[in-house]
Scaffold this active site. Structure first.
Site, PDB file in Angstrom:
ATOM      1  N   SER A   1     -12.982   4.281   4.368  1.00 40.34           N
ATOM      2  CA  SER A   1     -13.616   3.873   5.624  1.00 40.34           C
ATOM      3  C   SER A   1     -14.878   4.694   5.868  1.00 40.34           C
ATOM      4  CB  SER A   1     -12.650   4.049   6.803  1.00 40.34           C
ATOM      5  OG  SER A   1     -11.797   2.921   6.911  1.00 40.34           O
TER       6      SER A   1
ATOM      7  N   GLY B   1      -7.939   8.322   6.898  1.00 36.94           N
ATOM      8  CA  GLY B   1      -8.125   8.590   8.315  1.00 36.94           C
ATOM      9  C   GLY B   1      -9.583   8.627   8.735  1.00 36.94           C
TER      10      GLY B   1
ATOM     11  N   ASP C   1       0.857  -1.194   0.000  1.00 37.07           N
ATOM     12  CA  ASP C   1       0.000   0.000   0.000  1.00 37.07           C
ATOM     13  C   ASP C   1       0.897   1.249   0.000  1.00 37.07           C
ATOM     14  OD1 ASP C   1      -2.437   1.330   0.181  1.00 37.07           O
ATOM     15  OD2 ASP C   1      -2.441   1.321   2.385  1.00 37.07           O
TER      16      ASP C   1
ATOM     17  N   HIS D   1      -9.150   4.740  -2.479  1.00 38.46           N
ATOM     18  CA  HIS D   1      -8.482   4.788  -1.172  1.00 38.46           C
ATOM     19  C   HIS D   1      -9.366   5.574  -0.205  1.00 38.46           C
ATOM     20  CE1 HIS D   1      -4.230   3.404  -1.883  1.00 38.46           C
ATOM     21  NE2 HIS D   1      -4.775   3.312  -3.085  1.00 38.46           N
ATOM     22  N   GLY D   2      -8.978   5.556   1.062  1.00 39.84           N
ATOM     23  CA  GLY D   2      -9.658   6.403   2.035  1.00 39.84           C
ATOM     24  C   GLY D   2     -11.148   6.139   2.103  1.00 39.84           C
TER      25      GLY D   2
ATOM     26  N   GLU E   1      -1.483   5.950  -8.781  1.00 35.80           N
ATOM     27  CA  GLU E   1      -2.472   6.943  -8.339  1.00 35.80           C
ATOM     28  C   GLU E   1      -2.347   8.230  -9.147  1.00 35.80           C
ATOM     29  OE1 GLU E   1      -3.150   7.271  -4.121  1.00 35.80           O
ATOM     30  OE2 GLU E   1      -3.590   9.410  -4.245  1.00 35.80           O
TER      31      GLU E   1
ATOM     32  N   ASP F   1       2.938   4.960  -5.456  1.00 39.98           N
ATOM     33  CA  ASP F   1       2.150   6.174  -5.240  1.00 39.98           C
ATOM     34  C   ASP F   1       2.974   7.382  -5.658  1.00 39.98           C
ATOM     35  OD1 ASP F   1       0.682   8.305  -4.436  1.00 39.98           O
ATOM     36  OD2 ASP F   1       0.345   7.617  -2.385  1.00 39.98           O
TER      37      ASP F   1
END
Ligand code: G3H
Ligand code: 13P
Ligand code: ZN
Length: 312
Positions: free
Chosen positions: A217, A182, A83, A214-215, A135, A105
């Site tokens: 959550s 986050g 990752d 990504h990100g 990305e 990345d």
């Protein structure tokens, strides 16, 4: 079954209108929780390791834990992915060290430099049977203690994707459409909304090509409450609404990255047990509950968000 690349997983996910969950692993309990949930639900899964995870747990421990998970769950495809690889060297080290997939990345570089470094990684990876994610665009949030402010983040520009994909030969592409890393993704009082218009334009420009989010959550409020009720202090923790992720999973998005929700589940379990039982000092007493929460999070994602149940 041995470790697999994501090629077959993404092809089926794209055609089937679902996504594969990519969950970050940092220790034995997290590896166990993710793979047990995926095994029971017959779901393909991606285990991903960040530079921070390698620093914390060591490359050898992590790869051996994943090997053990493959032995314990022989019926599901499992990919091991780097990752946010920051440069060619870390990608090479993971390719040489047994990973089946790596992310380079280059989103902090300009377009031309991003193409150059991605192409270099792709050439080395493909020569070794490993696939590559890159990305375009820049997510807000925190990775490896580096904070990208909302002002410095930028959406992916759809008119760059064809050139990027064809010049690099990359296998999947992470895009920025409003998610962030986050547990604090949106300002309180604002309505979280992903830019599906950008996603759909990208889909049209590179049809059949797997997209990564990504990100992603969702920051389950029940875990935030348990944490705060048991001595924690997480204010205004807000994630991506699950219905928007479900919509993304039906589109060209084939991989959805989730880490923060696992951390919240684990921490909620540990805090609750520690608070209720101040006399406990056996790590198994609280890690058992934390691990069960992580497993519940993954099972929920597979069933209600990703749609990958039964797709192994
Ligand atoms: O993208 C960020 C992931 O949540 C990994 O986080 O770099 O703290 O391990 P980390
Ligand atoms: P979250 O912080 O939203 O879980 O994102 C994780 C991620 O993108 C890992 O690469
Ligand atoms: Zn990420």
């Amino acid at each position: 079954m041995s470790l697999v690349t994501t090629t077959e997983m993404f092809k089926k996910a794209y055609e089937g209108g679902y996504a594969i969950g990519a969950f970050n692993v940092n220790n034995m309990e997290i590896v166990q929780a993710i793979t047990e949930a995926a095994g029971e639900l017959n779901s393909p899964i991606i285990l991903q390791v960040s530079a921070g995870a390698r620093k914390y747990a060591n490359h050898t421990y992590l790869t051996k834990l994943v090997e053990a998970a493959i032995i314990e769950n022989p019926n599901i495809p499992i990919a091991l992915h780097l990752d946010h690889g920051a440069d060619f060297e870390i990608c090479k080290s993971c390719i040489d060290g047994g990973f089946s997939s790596v992310m380079i990345d280059g989103s902090h570089y300009d377009f031309k430099e991003n193409i150059e470094v991605t192409k270099k990684v792709v050439e080395y990876a493909h020569a070794h049977g490993v696939v590559v994610e890159a990305e375009l665009g820049k997510l807000a949030g925190i990775e490896d203690d580096v904070k990208v402010s909302a002002e410095d983040s930028s959406y992916t520009q759809p008119d760059e994707v064809e050139e990027f994909v064809s010049k690099t030969g990359v296998d999947s592409l992470a895009i920025a459409i409003g998610t962030s890393h986050g547990a604090f993704k949106f300002k309180p009082g604002t309505k979280p909304q992903l830019r599906f218009d950008i996603l759909h334009e990208i889909e049209q420009r590179i049809p059949g090509f797997p997209i990564v989010l990504h990100g992603a959550s969702s920051v389950p409020q029940e875990y935030v409450k348990i944490i705060n009720d048991n001595g924690g202090k997480l204010q205004d923790a807000i994630g991506v609404p699950e219905d928007q992720l479900r919509e993304a999973a039906r589109s060209a998005v084939c991989k959805i990255n989730i880490d923060s929700d696992l951390r919240l589940g684990l921490t909620a379990g540990i805090r609750e047990v520690m608070n209720q039982h101040p006399d406990y000092f056996d790590p198994r007493q609280y890690l058992t509950v934390g691990r069960a929460n992580v497993k519940a999070v993954v099972a929920h994602k597979i069933k209600e968000v990703l749609g990958s149940e039964g797709k192994a």
